[in-house]
Design an enzyme around this catalytic site. Sequence first.
Site, PDB file in Angstrom:
ATOM      1  CE  LYS A   4       5.155   2.186  -3.570  1.00  0.00           C
ATOM      2  NZ  LYS A   4       4.445   0.913  -3.229  1.00  0.00           N
ATOM      3  CE1 TYR A   8       3.301  -0.190  -8.454  1.00  0.00           C
ATOM      4  CE2 TYR A   8       2.410   2.022  -8.312  1.00  0.00           C
ATOM      5  CZ  TYR A   8       3.269   1.037  -7.843  1.00  0.00           C
ATOM      6  OH  TYR A   8       4.092   1.292  -6.761  1.00  0.00           O
ATOM      7  CG  ASN A  28       4.420  -0.744   0.080  1.00  0.00           C
ATOM      8  OD1 ASN A  28       4.352   0.306  -0.568  1.00  0.00           O
ATOM      9  ND2 ASN A  28       4.326  -1.932  -0.485  1.00  0.00           N
ATOM     10  CG  HIS A  62       8.393   1.098  -7.241  1.00  0.00           C
ATOM     11  ND1 HIS A  62       7.664  -0.025  -7.585  1.00  0.00           N
ATOM     12  CD2 HIS A  62       9.271   1.293  -8.266  1.00  0.00           C
ATOM     13  CE1 HIS A  62       8.076  -0.472  -8.768  1.00  0.00           C
ATOM     14  NE2 HIS A  62       9.046   0.321  -9.207  1.00  0.00           N
ATOM     15  CD  GLU A 115       9.498  -0.071 -12.717  1.00  0.00           C
ATOM     16  OE1 GLU A 115      10.362   0.182 -11.841  1.00  0.00           O
ATOM     17  OE2 GLU A 115       8.683  -1.004 -12.606  1.00  0.00           O
TER      18      GLU A 115
HETATM   19  P1  ADP Z   1       6.124  -4.528  -4.756  1.00  0.00           P
HETATM   20  O1  ADP Z   1       5.897  -3.036  -4.621  1.00  0.00           O
HETATM   21  O2  ADP Z   1       6.689  -5.108  -3.475  1.00  0.00           O
HETATM   22  O3  ADP Z   1       6.887  -4.902  -5.995  1.00  0.00           O
HETATM   23  P2  ADP Z   1       3.651  -5.457  -6.063  1.00  0.00           P
HETATM   24  O4  ADP Z   1       4.297  -5.223  -7.401  1.00  0.00           O
HETATM   25  O5  ADP Z   1       2.967  -6.763  -5.817  1.00  0.00           O
HETATM   26  O6  ADP Z   1       4.670  -5.219  -4.858  1.00  0.00           O
HETATM   27  O7  ADP Z   1       2.548  -4.316  -5.809  1.00  0.00           O
HETATM   28  C1  ADP Z   1       2.822  -2.976  -6.144  1.00  0.00           C
HETATM   29  C2  ADP Z   1       2.262  -2.087  -5.067  1.00  0.00           C
HETATM   30  O8  ADP Z   1       0.837  -2.211  -5.062  1.00  0.00           O
HETATM   31  C3  ADP Z   1       2.688  -2.437  -3.638  1.00  0.00           C
HETATM   32  O9  ADP Z   1       3.952  -1.938  -3.305  1.00  0.00           O
HETATM   33  C4  ADP Z   1       1.574  -1.788  -2.847  1.00  0.00           C
HETATM   34  O10 ADP Z   1       1.764  -0.368  -2.763  1.00  0.00           O
HETATM   35  C5  ADP Z   1       0.360  -2.056  -3.727  1.00  0.00           C
HETATM   36  N1  ADP Z   1      -0.319  -3.286  -3.334  1.00  0.00           N
HETATM   37  C6  ADP Z   1       0.014  -4.571  -3.610  1.00  0.00           C
HETATM   38  N2  ADP Z   1      -0.840  -5.451  -3.056  1.00  0.00           N
HETATM   39  C7  ADP Z   1      -1.768  -4.705  -2.398  1.00  0.00           C
HETATM   40  C8  ADP Z   1      -2.924  -5.000  -1.621  1.00  0.00           C
HETATM   41  N3  ADP Z   1      -3.305  -6.265  -1.399  1.00  0.00           N
HETATM   42  N4  ADP Z   1      -3.626  -3.968  -1.098  1.00  0.00           N
HETATM   43  C9  ADP Z   1      -3.261  -2.681  -1.311  1.00  0.00           C
HETATM   44  N5  ADP Z   1      -2.174  -2.327  -2.037  1.00  0.00           N
HETATM   45  C10 ADP Z   1      -1.438  -3.313  -2.571  1.00  0.00           C
END
Ligand code: ADP
Length: 169
Positions: free
Chosen positions: A29, A69, A132, A135, A146
Amino acid sequence: NSGTPRGATIVQGTEIEVNEVEQSYIMIKPDGVQRGLVGEIISRFEKKGFVLKGLKLFQCPKDLAQEHYKDLKEKPFFPKLIDYITSGPVVCMAWEGDGVVASARKLIGATNPLQAEPGTIRGDLAVQTGRNVVHGSDSPDNGKREIALWFKEGELCQWESVQTPWLIE
Ligand code: ADP
């Protein structure tokens, strides 16, 4: 299947059977790019033994981020998530290998970096869910979806790694 290259097309009689190896869409990211973590993150997947089939630095348009997303579009953080993903270049990757989807999720660690185990990418390199760094696809079907979304035809390379016989018996 001995003698057939992994991922090859096998022609049996009149039927064509595609011997598919699992692929995952992994994306560094914008924070990972800005923080100079590209080499570190790529090297974790390389060292594990997965095979890189696609790689590009890419400034993501808003509509692509929204499509990627789309399952999260009702979440309160969705607009911020789209701003974040489109805030700078990302590194798009297609990684291949048996079990790569689930294994990459383990290498990446929990969504919230404060809950991610040490040794994982997020556990070692990040502190906040909204930043974070990486992805990874959450199912083989989403891996396919994807990769098709982020890569154009001709952008993936078909190649065999010389390491494969030393990784898979
Ligand atoms: P992952 O990336 O671990 O598969 P998710 O699919 O639940 O997680 O969410 C996609 C992305 O959305 C996360 O990696 C993060 O960047 C963002 N995200 C998820 N939950 C939150 C939150 N509570 N606040 C801000 N960003 C979030």
